[in-house]
Design a protein around this motif. Structure first.
Motif, PDB file in Angstrom:
ATOM      1  N   ASN A  20      16.388  12.218 -27.889  1.00 50.99           N
ATOM      2  CA  ASN A  20      14.997  11.967 -28.242  1.00 50.99           C
ATOM      3  C   ASN A  20      14.638  12.852 -29.432  1.00 50.99           C
ATOM      4  N   GLU A  21      14.536  12.232 -30.597  1.00 46.06           N
ATOM      5  CA  GLU A  21      14.310  12.990 -31.826  1.00 46.06           C
ATOM      6  C   GLU A  21      12.917  13.595 -31.879  1.00 46.06           C
ATOM      7  N   VAL A  22      11.925  12.910 -31.322  1.00 44.46           N
ATOM      8  CA  VAL A  22      10.540  13.395 -31.374  1.00 44.46           C
ATOM      9  C   VAL A  22      10.417  14.773 -30.726  1.00 44.46           C
ATOM     10  N   ASN A  23      11.014  14.922 -29.545  1.00 40.76           N
ATOM     11  CA  ASN A  23      10.947  16.188 -28.820  1.00 40.76           C
ATOM     12  C   ASN A  23      12.177  17.068 -29.039  1.00 40.76           C
ATOM     13  N   ASN A  24      13.143  16.536 -29.779  1.00 44.13           N
ATOM     14  CA  ASN A  24      14.419  17.219 -29.989  1.00 44.13           C
ATOM     15  C   ASN A  24      15.086  17.548 -28.654  1.00 44.13           C
ATOM     16  N   TRP A  25      15.174  16.528 -27.803  1.00 40.86           N
ATOM     17  CA  TRP A  25      15.811  16.644 -26.495  1.00 40.86           C
ATOM     18  C   TRP A  25      17.123  15.870 -26.488  1.00 40.86           C
ATOM     19  N   LEU A  26      18.092  16.402 -25.782  1.00 38.31           N
ATOM     20  CA  LEU A  26      19.294  15.651 -25.449  1.00 38.31           C
ATOM     21  C   LEU A  26      19.304  15.508 -23.932  1.00 38.31           C
ATOM     22  N   LEU A  27      19.091  14.288 -23.470  1.00 39.85           N
ATOM     23  CA  LEU A  27      18.918  14.036 -22.044  1.00 39.85           C
ATOM     24  C   LEU A  27      20.245  13.665 -21.394  1.00 39.85           C
ATOM     25  N   PHE A  28      20.555  14.369 -20.312  1.00 40.25           N
ATOM     26  CA  PHE A  28      21.738  14.088 -19.506  1.00 40.25           C
ATOM     27  C   PHE A  28      21.237  13.575 -18.157  1.00 40.25           C
ATOM     28  N   ILE A  29      21.453  12.300 -17.894  1.00 38.72           N
ATOM     29  CA  ILE A  29      20.829  11.658 -16.737  1.00 38.72           C
ATOM     30  C   ILE A  29      21.907  11.098 -15.812  1.00 38.72           C
ATOM     31  N   GLU A  30      21.873  11.540 -14.570  1.00 41.48           N
ATOM     32  CA  GLU A  30      22.834  11.078 -13.570  1.00 41.48           C
ATOM     33  C   GLU A  30      22.176  10.070 -12.635  1.00 41.48           C
ATOM     34  N   ALA A  31      22.779   8.894 -12.508  1.00 40.28           N
ATOM     35  CA  ALA A  31      22.328   7.898 -11.540  1.00 40.28           C
ATOM     36  C   ALA A  31      22.989   8.218 -10.205  1.00 40.28           C
ATOM     37  N   VAL A  32      22.203   8.721  -9.261  1.00 44.36           N
ATOM     38  CA  VAL A  32      22.766   9.208  -7.997  1.00 44.36           C
ATOM     39  C   VAL A  32      22.634   8.125  -6.936  1.00 44.36           C
ATOM     40  N   TYR A  33      23.762   7.597  -6.512  1.00 42.93           N
ATOM     41  CA  TYR A  33      23.754   6.636  -5.410  1.00 42.93           C
ATOM     42  C   TYR A  33      24.529   7.180  -4.212  1.00 42.93           C
ATOM     43  N   SER A  34      25.757   7.595  -4.439  1.00 40.98           N
ATOM     44  CA  SER A  34      26.557   8.112  -3.326  1.00 40.98           C
ATOM     45  C   SER A  34      27.074   9.525  -3.572  1.00 40.98           C
ATOM     46  N   SER A  35      26.850  10.064  -4.781  1.00 37.53           N
ATOM     47  CA  SER A  35      27.353  11.411  -5.068  1.00 37.53           C
ATOM     48  C   SER A  35      26.831  11.905  -6.414  1.00 37.53           C
ATOM     49  N   ASN A  36      27.086  13.196  -6.667  1.00 37.89           N
ATOM     50  CA  ASN A  36      26.951  13.831  -7.982  1.00 37.89           C
ATOM     51  C   ASN A  36      25.546  13.968  -8.564  1.00 37.89           C
ATOM     52  N   PRO A  37      24.588  14.515  -7.827  1.00 39.86           N
ATOM     53  CA  PRO A  37      23.338  14.902  -8.494  1.00 39.86           C
ATOM     54  C   PRO A  37      23.601  16.120  -9.375  1.00 39.86           C
ATOM     55  N   ILE A  38      22.593  16.541 -10.127  1.00 39.54           N
ATOM     56  CA  ILE A  38      22.745  17.755 -10.935  1.00 39.54           C
ATOM     57  C   ILE A  38      22.591  18.952  -9.996  1.00 39.54           C
ATOM     58  N   SER A  39      23.706  19.377  -9.438  1.00 42.48           N
ATOM     59  CA  SER A  39      23.723  20.497  -8.494  1.00 42.48           C
ATOM     60  C   SER A  39      23.737  21.819  -9.258  1.00 42.48           C
ATOM     61  N   LYS A  40      23.666  22.916  -8.525  1.00 42.03           N
ATOM     62  CA  LYS A  40      23.654  24.234  -9.157  1.00 42.03           C
ATOM     63  C   LYS A  40      24.927  24.478  -9.969  1.00 42.03           C
ATOM     64  N   LEU A  41      26.076  24.194  -9.364  1.00 43.54           N
ATOM     65  CA  LEU A  41      27.338  24.412 -10.066  1.00 43.54           C
ATOM     66  C   LEU A  41      27.466  23.478 -11.262  1.00 43.54           C
ATOM     67  N   ARG A  42      27.100  22.231 -11.060  1.00 45.04           N
ATOM     68  CA  ARG A  42      27.194  21.275 -12.164  1.00 45.04           C
ATOM     69  C   ARG A  42      26.244  21.654 -13.298  1.00 45.04           C
ATOM     70  N   HIS A  43      25.068  22.139 -12.933  1.00 42.79           N
ATOM     71  CA  HIS A  43      24.099  22.574 -13.933  1.00 42.79           C
ATOM     72  C   HIS A  43      24.653  23.732 -14.760  1.00 42.79           C
ATOM     73  N   LEU A  44      25.261  24.696 -14.100  1.00 44.87           N
ATOM     74  CA  LEU A  44      25.856  25.829 -14.812  1.00 44.87           C
ATOM     75  C   LEU A  44      26.942  25.359 -15.775  1.00 44.87           C
ATOM     76  N   ASN A  45      27.770  24.436 -15.314  1.00 50.54           N
ATOM     77  CA  ASN A  45      28.842  23.925 -16.166  1.00 50.54           C
ATOM     78  C   ASN A  45      28.298  23.124 -17.346  1.00 50.54           C
ATOM     79  N   LEU A  46      27.237  22.362 -17.099  1.00 47.25           N
ATOM     80  CA  LEU A  46      26.622  21.602 -18.187  1.00 47.25           C
ATOM     81  C   LEU A  46      25.935  22.526 -19.190  1.00 47.25           C
ATOM     82  N   GLU A  47      25.340  23.594 -18.700  1.00 42.75           N
ATOM     83  CA  GLU A  47      24.739  24.576 -19.605  1.00 42.75           C
ATOM     84  C   GLU A  47      25.805  25.191 -20.509  1.00 42.75           C
ATOM     85  N   GLU A  48      26.945  25.494 -19.950  1.00 47.80           N
ATOM     86  CA  GLU A  48      28.042  26.038 -20.746  1.00 47.80           C
ATOM     87  C   GLU A  48      28.536  25.001 -21.751  1.00 47.80           C
ATOM     88  N   PHE A  49      28.624  23.762 -21.298  1.00 51.77           N
ATOM     89  CA  PHE A  49      29.097  22.676 -22.153  1.00 51.77           C
ATOM     90  C   PHE A  49      28.153  22.430 -23.328  1.00 51.77           C
TER      91      PHE A  49
END
Length: 212
Positions: free
Chosen positions: A125-154
């Motif tokens: 989103n150029e207006v807000n200068n955001w890069l959105l990482f969006i997970e569609a959660v049906y049976s697994s993989n929400p943005i958990s604490k560990l995943r959030h830390l890894n994504l922050e590093e990434f």
């Protein structure tokens, strides 16, 4: 042996091949039953989920609840909460990558998208200068604490500000994963598209009366 009407008509066409009546039989078959390729194509299309991207591009996802959420992310979440966003990456449950804009992704400071932790949708989103990482959660993989830390590093060298979102069909689905959601991320429900649930501590704390 009893033949179906389609088979009977097909037998008639075959038996008249090479005769003066063959072309008429073929035309009658097409008029009554349709061209087989077209009929099969319609059947195949019934297994697809149409998606309209913000830029007007039309895509098809395979059927399934996971992709129902992805469709809603593209068509409902982005226009409401990050209008004007450009979709840079979109996967499919059939393991196909439908959108992958490597040049733009690298331009924004990401090392690439060959990463197991990446969510289903990445949008800029150029207006807000955001890069959105969006997970569609049906049976697994929400943005958990560990995943959030890894994504922050990434995303540590990412030029836009990263925003992490877990998307669910409804409150019942969200309730199953609520304890897994990391602070400083967002939750969005397909059934309540105008609202967000902020796991953000004091960032949004305050009276709503002051905002009206």
């Amino acid at each position: 042996m009893c033949l179906s009407p389609v088979n009977e008509a097909a037998v008639k066409v075959l038996t008249e091949f090479g005769t003066s009546e063959w072309e008429n039989s073929v035309e009658e078959f097409r008029e009554e039953f349709g061209v087989l390729a077209s009929r099969l194509e319609r059947v195949r299309n019934q297994d697809k989920l149409p998606v309209l991207l913000p830029d007007g591009t039309y895509l098809e996802l395979s059927q399934g609840q996971h992709n129902v959420i992805q469709k809603a992310i593209i068509e409902e979440f982005l226009p409401r909460h990050a209008p004007g966003s450009e979709v840079l990456y979109l996967g499919d449950t059939s393991k196909k990558i439908l959108i992958r804009k490597d040049e733009k992704i690298k331009e924004l400071g990401l090392p690439g998208i060959e990463h197991d932790l990446l969510p289903d949708v990445i949008a800029y989103n150029e207006v807000n200068n955001w890069l959105l990482f969006i997970e569609a959660v049906y049976s697994s993989n929400p943005i958990s604490k560990l995943r959030h830390l890894n994504l922050e590093e990434f995303t540590k060298n990412c030029k836009p500000s990263p925003v992490f979102v877990s998307a669910f069909l409804n409150r019942q689905a969200f309730r199953e994963w609520c304890l897994e959601i990391s602070w400083e991320t967002e939750v969005w429900l397909v059934e309540s598209p105008d609202h967000l649930i902020h796991f953000d501590g004091s960032k949004f704390f305050g009276s709503y009366r002051e905002r009206r």
